[in-house]
Scaffold this motif. Structure first.
Motif, mmCIF file in Angstrom:
data_model
loop_
_atom_site.group_PDB
_atom_site.id
_atom_site.type_symbol
_atom_site.label_atom_id
_atom_site.label_comp_id
_atom_site.label_asym_id
_atom_site.label_seq_id
_atom_site.Cartn_x
_atom_site.Cartn_y
_atom_site.Cartn_z
ATOM 1 N N VAL A 103 -17.650 -159.274 -85.510
ATOM 2 C CA VAL A 103 -18.751 -159.892 -84.535
ATOM 3 C C VAL A 103 -18.461 -159.998 -83.157
ATOM 4 N N ARG A 104 -19.435 -160.567 -82.460
ATOM 5 C CA ARG A 104 -19.313 -160.619 -80.716
ATOM 6 C C ARG A 104 -18.428 -161.784 -80.589
ATOM 7 N N ALA A 105 -18.152 -162.095 -79.525
ATOM 8 C CA ALA A 105 -17.062 -163.244 -79.091
ATOM 9 C C ALA A 105 -17.629 -164.443 -79.372
ATOM 10 N N ASP A 106 -18.905 -164.546 -79.523
ATOM 11 C CA ASP A 106 -19.524 -165.969 -79.672
ATOM 12 C C ASP A 106 -20.056 -166.221 -81.226
ATOM 13 N N GLY A 107 -19.381 -165.315 -82.108
ATOM 14 C CA GLY A 107 -19.569 -165.202 -83.317
ATOM 15 C C GLY A 107 -20.934 -164.805 -83.833
ATOM 16 N N LYS A 108 -21.513 -164.342 -83.182
ATOM 17 C CA LYS A 108 -23.016 -163.679 -83.531
ATOM 18 C C LYS A 108 -22.662 -162.247 -83.947
ATOM 19 N N SER A 109 -23.763 -162.017 -84.659
ATOM 20 C CA SER A 109 -23.595 -160.560 -85.360
ATOM 21 C C SER A 109 -23.241 -159.241 -84.417
ATOM 22 N N PHE A 110 -22.761 -158.345 -84.981
ATOM 23 C CA PHE A 110 -22.294 -157.192 -84.152
ATOM 24 C C PHE A 110 -23.624 -156.974 -83.197
ATOM 25 N N SER A 111 -24.686 -156.649 -83.411
ATOM 26 C CA SER A 111 -26.025 -156.378 -82.967
ATOM 27 C C SER A 111 -27.036 -157.334 -83.607
ATOM 28 N N ASP A 112 -28.218 -157.226 -82.426
ATOM 29 C CA ASP A 112 -29.440 -158.039 -83.122
ATOM 30 C C ASP A 112 -29.959 -157.090 -84.247
ATOM 31 N N LYS A 113 -29.543 -156.123 -84.615
ATOM 32 C CA LYS A 113 -30.158 -155.254 -85.626
ATOM 33 C C LYS A 113 -29.320 -154.919 -86.892
ATOM 34 N N ALA A 114 -27.933 -155.405 -86.623
ATOM 35 C CA ALA A 114 -27.116 -154.718 -87.691
ATOM 36 C C ALA A 114 -25.684 -155.613 -87.864
ATOM 37 N N SER A 115 -25.024 -155.526 -88.778
ATOM 38 C CA SER A 115 -23.808 -156.247 -89.161
ATOM 39 C C SER A 115 -23.094 -154.911 -89.261
ATOM 40 N N LEU A 116 -21.486 -155.297 -88.992
ATOM 41 C CA LEU A 116 -20.421 -154.219 -89.094
ATOM 42 C C LEU A 116 -19.293 -154.906 -89.770
ATOM 43 N N LYS A 117 -18.692 -154.006 -91.053
ATOM 44 C CA LYS A 117 -17.579 -154.374 -91.415
ATOM 45 C C LYS A 117 -16.520 -153.109 -90.966
ATOM 46 N N PHE A 118 -15.276 -153.852 -91.078
ATOM 47 C CA PHE A 118 -14.027 -153.120 -90.674
ATOM 48 C C PHE A 118 -13.201 -152.864 -92.024
ATOM 49 N N SER A 119 -12.539 -151.990 -92.254
ATOM 50 C CA SER A 119 -11.568 -151.865 -93.314
ATOM 51 C C SER A 119 -10.368 -150.994 -92.949
ATOM 52 N N LEU A 120 -9.301 -151.425 -93.062
ATOM 53 C CA LEU A 120 -8.069 -150.816 -92.681
ATOM 54 C C LEU A 120 -7.384 -149.716 -93.698
ATOM 55 N N LEU A 121 -7.484 -150.360 -94.748
ATOM 56 C CA LEU A 121 -6.741 -149.800 -96.177
ATOM 57 C C LEU A 121 -7.531 -149.343 -96.993
ATOM 58 N N ASP A 122 -7.349 -148.380 -97.707
ATOM 59 C CA ASP A 122 -7.721 -147.916 -98.943
ATOM 60 C C ASP A 122 -6.619 -148.105 -100.133
ATOM 61 N N GLY A 123 -6.765 -148.954 -100.601
ATOM 62 C CA GLY A 123 -5.504 -149.440 -101.673
ATOM 63 C C GLY A 123 -4.479 -149.934 -100.647
ATOM 64 N N ASP A 124 -3.459 -149.174 -100.480
ATOM 65 C CA ASP A 124 -2.106 -149.671 -99.821
ATOM 66 C C ASP A 124 -1.968 -148.493 -98.783
ATOM 67 N N VAL A 125 -2.870 -147.357 -98.658
ATOM 68 C CA VAL A 125 -2.808 -146.463 -97.451
ATOM 69 C C VAL A 125 -3.897 -146.981 -96.258
ATOM 70 N N VAL A 126 -3.030 -146.547 -95.090
ATOM 71 C CA VAL A 126 -3.931 -146.946 -93.924
ATOM 72 C C VAL A 126 -4.966 -145.723 -93.820
ATOM 73 N N ALA A 127 -6.348 -146.071 -93.945
ATOM 74 C CA ALA A 127 -7.475 -145.299 -93.832
ATOM 75 C C ALA A 127 -8.463 -145.956 -93.030
ATOM 76 N N PRO A 128 -8.588 -146.178 -91.753
ATOM 77 C CA PRO A 128 -9.546 -147.100 -91.218
ATOM 78 C C PRO A 128 -11.125 -146.501 -91.314
ATOM 79 N N ARG A 129 -12.033 -147.369 -91.338
ATOM 80 C CA ARG A 129 -13.423 -146.873 -91.702
ATOM 81 C C ARG A 129 -14.109 -148.169 -91.249
ATOM 82 N N TYR A 130 -15.414 -147.835 -91.008
ATOM 83 C CA TYR A 130 -16.564 -148.716 -90.721
ATOM 84 C C TYR A 130 -17.663 -148.630 -91.517
ATOM 85 N N GLU A 131 -18.382 -149.826 -91.788
ATOM 86 C CA GLU A 131 -19.545 -149.822 -92.597
ATOM 87 C C GLU A 131 -20.747 -150.780 -91.868
ATOM 88 N N LEU A 132 -21.890 -149.896 -91.687
ATOM 89 C CA LEU A 132 -22.795 -150.765 -90.719
ATOM 90 C C LEU A 132 -24.039 -151.029 -91.837
#
Length: 305
Positions: A131-160
């Motif tokens: 989210v933006r610093a003020d807590g608002k959505s990533f953008s006015d059109k979309a939300s964004l999730k971040f994942s660092l792990l796939d199970g116990d393996v470090v495998a960063p990815r984004y989902e918009l």
């Protein structure tokens, strides 16, 4: 009659053809979604790879009787360097996000909090919503999730998701060891499973988690139980796929004495998941009669072996 049927079928075909999105519309949607993803904050030298697009659905003809679904685009993050451990990578990413005017937020017990370096050091899995610093959505059109792990393996990815989320109010939440274990949903450290009154940030059914990750080689789970002598604790542990197993095959009943009791529960696991649940009743209890508990209790997960 046959002529009327042909007219009906023709009208139905025309309606379906007129209500679905064209290839051009879907291509334009994908371009818009990819443009949003292109603004996702990245560490220096990082790239988004292996993008996956899901156009979602937006009317009866695409969604059948289900709700509309926004388009989603997910991609892996290639950092161009050797990946380190979860805690250090988590801290690195929250630092990058903060430097670009964003925050990574998670949730606990209905409270939204910032995932910061302290949370990373405590073992937080480093996943959340950007989210933006003020807590608002990533953008006015979309939300964004971040994942660092796939199970116990470090495998960063984004989902918009091509739909903004409601603004959130960030609270200061200091995660305990037990809270982190519940958030991670992994049986790999000692923690409080459930307690009354609250112990180490964990109360009675504070998270509702029943299914946990556990080493696939585990054949036994150890718990530590302390409860009122007037009560008994029912512990259940089994593979989530219990097809063909009689109900309660993984159950042990602990007769409370007021002192600490160590309970070793044998488990037969097909994979790396275990379902763990517990209940506290007044003693004696049965499947037909389950009196309310009388006193306080604490149940800790100790180890898997």
């Amino acid at each position: 009659m046959a002529g009327g049927l042909r007219v009906f079928v023709l009208v139905a075909v025309l309606l379906v053809a007129g209500c679905g999105r064209s290839d051009a519309e879907i291509a334009a949607l994908r371009s818009a979604v990819e443009a949003e993803m292109a603004t996702a904050p990245l560490p220096v030298g990082a790239q988004l790879l292996r993008g996956r697009f899901d156009k979602g659905c937006h009317d009866f003809f695409e969604c059948a009787d289900g709700p509309d679904r926004a388009a989603v685009y997910s991609a892996d993050l290639y950092l161009g360097r050797h990946l380190s451990g979860p805690a250090s990578e988590c801290a690195s990413f929250v630092g990058v996000l903060r430097g670009k005017g964003f925050r990574l937020v998670g949730g606990w017990g209905g409270t939204t909090f910032e995932v910061n370096e302290a949370a990373c050091a405590a073992g937080h899995p480093g996943s959340g919503t950007v989210v933006r610093a003020d807590g608002k959505s990533f953008s006015d059109k979309a939300s964004l999730k971040f994942s660092l792990l796939d199970g116990d393996v470090v495998a960063p990815r984004y989902e918009l998701t091509y739909s903004p989320r409601e603004a959130v109010v960030l609270s200061e939440v200091r995660l305990t060891r037990s809270m982190v274990a519940h958030i991670r949903g992994a049986l790999d450290r000692e923690f409080v499973l459930e307690a009354v009154p609250e112990v180490d940030g964990i109360g009675a059914e504070s998270t509702g988690i029943g299914q946990w990750r556990v080493p696939a080689t585990a054949t036994s789970l150890r718990f530590e139980v302390t409860c009122d002598p007037r009560d008994e604790v029912w512990l259940d542990a089994h593979d989530p796929d219990i097809t063909g197993k009689p109900y309660g095959w993984g159950r042990q009943v602990v007769r409370c004495t007021g002192a600490v009791a160590i309970v070793d529960m044998p488990v037969e696991l097909k994979g790396d998941k275990a379902h763990v649940s517990m209940s506290v009743y007044g003693s004696p209890a049965s499947a037909q009669r389950q009196p309310s508990r009388n006193g306080d209790y604490v149940v800790r997960f100790v180890s898997a072996s």
